[in-house]
Design a protein around this motif. Structure first.
Motif, short mmCIF file in Angstrom:
data_model
loop_
_atom_site.label_atom_id
_atom_site.label_comp_id
_atom_site.label_asym_id
_atom_site.label_seq_id
_atom_site.Cartn_x
_atom_site.Cartn_y
_atom_site.Cartn_z
N TYR A 244 0.82 -1.22 0.00
CA TYR A 244 0.00 0.00 0.00
C TYR A 244 0.85 1.27 0.00
O TYR A 244 0.33 2.36 -0.22
CB TYR A 244 -0.92 0.04 1.22
N GLY A 245 2.12 1.15 0.30
CA GLY A 245 2.96 2.34 0.40
C GLY A 245 2.52 3.23 1.55
O GLY A 245 2.60 4.46 1.44
N ALA A 246 2.05 2.63 2.64
CA ALA A 246 1.58 3.43 3.77
C ALA A 246 2.27 2.94 5.04
O ALA A 246 2.54 1.74 5.21
CB ALA A 246 0.08 3.28 3.92
N GLU A 247 2.56 3.91 5.91
CA GLU A 247 3.17 3.56 7.20
C GLU A 247 2.08 3.20 8.19
O GLU A 247 1.18 4.01 8.45
CB GLU A 247 4.00 4.74 7.74
N VAL A 261 -4.65 -2.91 12.50
CA VAL A 261 -3.82 -1.95 11.77
C VAL A 261 -4.18 -0.54 12.20
O VAL A 261 -5.35 -0.17 12.22
CB VAL A 261 -4.05 -2.10 10.24
N THR A 262 -3.17 0.24 12.56
CA THR A 262 -3.36 1.66 12.84
C THR A 262 -2.56 2.47 11.84
O THR A 262 -1.35 2.23 11.67
CB THR A 262 -2.87 2.01 14.27
N LEU A 263 -3.24 3.41 11.19
CA LEU A 263 -2.54 4.28 10.24
C LEU A 263 -1.65 5.25 10.99
O LEU A 263 -2.08 5.85 11.97
CB LEU A 263 -3.55 5.07 9.40
N LEU A 264 -0.42 5.39 10.55
CA LEU A 264 0.47 6.35 11.20
C LEU A 264 0.57 7.64 10.41
O LEU A 264 1.14 8.61 10.87
CB LEU A 264 1.88 5.73 11.35
N GLY A 265 0.00 7.66 9.21
CA GLY A 265 0.12 8.85 8.36
C GLY A 265 1.48 8.86 7.71
O GLY A 265 2.43 8.24 8.19
N GLY A 266 1.56 9.54 6.59
CA GLY A 266 2.83 9.60 5.87
C GLY A 266 2.94 8.43 4.92
O GLY A 266 2.73 7.30 5.32
#
Ligand code: ADP
Ligand code: MG
Length: 268
Positions: A244-247, A261-266
């Protein structure tokens, strides 16, 4: 649930290559789903989830490869039997708006209903039961054009259940639902899977819901299978970053025992 086709798995896909306008979207995919499985199909937008469902159900012709559902080759004139035994909930269901809620659900019986005798008691029971289980029982006479997106979506699921399928394929059935109804849909799928032996393959974009409810996750990335296994093995921070290219932060020590899963942003 009976398995008249002996040892044939619920889904057997070999070397599936297909796409649109000469461009391949799926690249030599192999996929076997056993009877009684509850499989979630995940992946970013455009990774080929809907295309995979179309390939499995014979809606999209394969360029190469082979698909059998319940031991029946999708290519070879088994359409009617497959239509009776395999339920499909497509991604966007443009509802024909002149129909009432009950009429929509009754369409699920079409492959079963005898042209000579019309709707039987069994047909009526199947329709009622499907509506009760999807919490659409009180929508009976309402026109589908007058329903909310969530109500319409539950009706489309009811239509597939009215069919009494052995295998159910759903494409983002919770896309337009609020949180409660998202959970209701997954709870319903789990009940059907565990109590009635229904084999379920559900496309979802929700990593957390799919992790909680599915026993096996298939992660697609640009038309290939990036990971396939139990949620704890498939949903890892590194893999989410790669695909996904997501942190993200992935917690494996949760009350459900499934990854969260928790989104960290960026983005990277
Ligand atoms: P997903 O369901 O994972 O979001 P899709 O299977 O819908 O992905 O799409 C995979 C790729 O195929 C995308 O590049 C998309 O643009 C393309 N695609 C999907 N449907 C069609 C179509 N009907 N005609 C042409 N290209 C399509
Ligand atoms: Mg899709």
């Amino acid at each position: 649930m009976n398995q008249p086709d002996g040892d044939a798995p619920a889904i057997e896909g070999r070397s599936i290559t297909c796409g649109y306008d000469g461009r391949d979207v799926l690249h030599a995919l192999d996929l076997t789903v056993r009877h009684g499985a509850f499989v979630g199909v995940l992946g970013p937008n455009g990774s080929g989830k809907s295309t995979l469902l179309r390939a499995l159900t014979g809606v999209l012709p394969l360029k190469t490869g082979h698909v059998a559902l319940l031991g029946l080759s999708v290519r070879r004139g088994h359409r009617r039997e497959i239509a009776r035994r395999v339920g499909v909930v497509p991604q966007t269901s443009a509802a024909p708006f002149e129909f009432t809620a009950r009429e929509i659900v009754a369409m699920g019986r079409t492959p079963h209903i005898s042209r000579l005798h019309g709707e039987s008691d069994h047909d009526r029971l199947a329709i009622e039961s499907a509506m009760a289980r999807t919490d659409t029982g009180d929508l009976g006479d309402r026109l589908i054009s007058e329903l909310s997106g969530g109500e319409a979506q539950r009706l489309i699921i009811a239509r597939a259940l009215a069919q009494e399928p052995e295998l159910l394929l759903l494409d983002e059935p919770t896309a337009f639902l609020d949180l409660n109804h998202q959970i209701d849909v997954f709870e319903l799928l789990r009940r059907l899977n565990r109590d009635e032996g229904l084999t379920v393959v559900c496309v979802s974009h929700d990593l957390n819901l799919a992790s909680v409810y599915c026993d096996r996750l298939l992660l697609l990335d640009e038309g290939r299978i990036a990971a396939d296994g139990p949620p704890s093995e498939v949903v890892t921070a590194q893999r989410i970053r790669e695909v996904y290219g997501a942190e993200v932060l992935v917690d494996q020590e949760t009350p459900s025992g499934r990854p969260r899963v928790t989104l960290l942003g960026g983005r990277n």
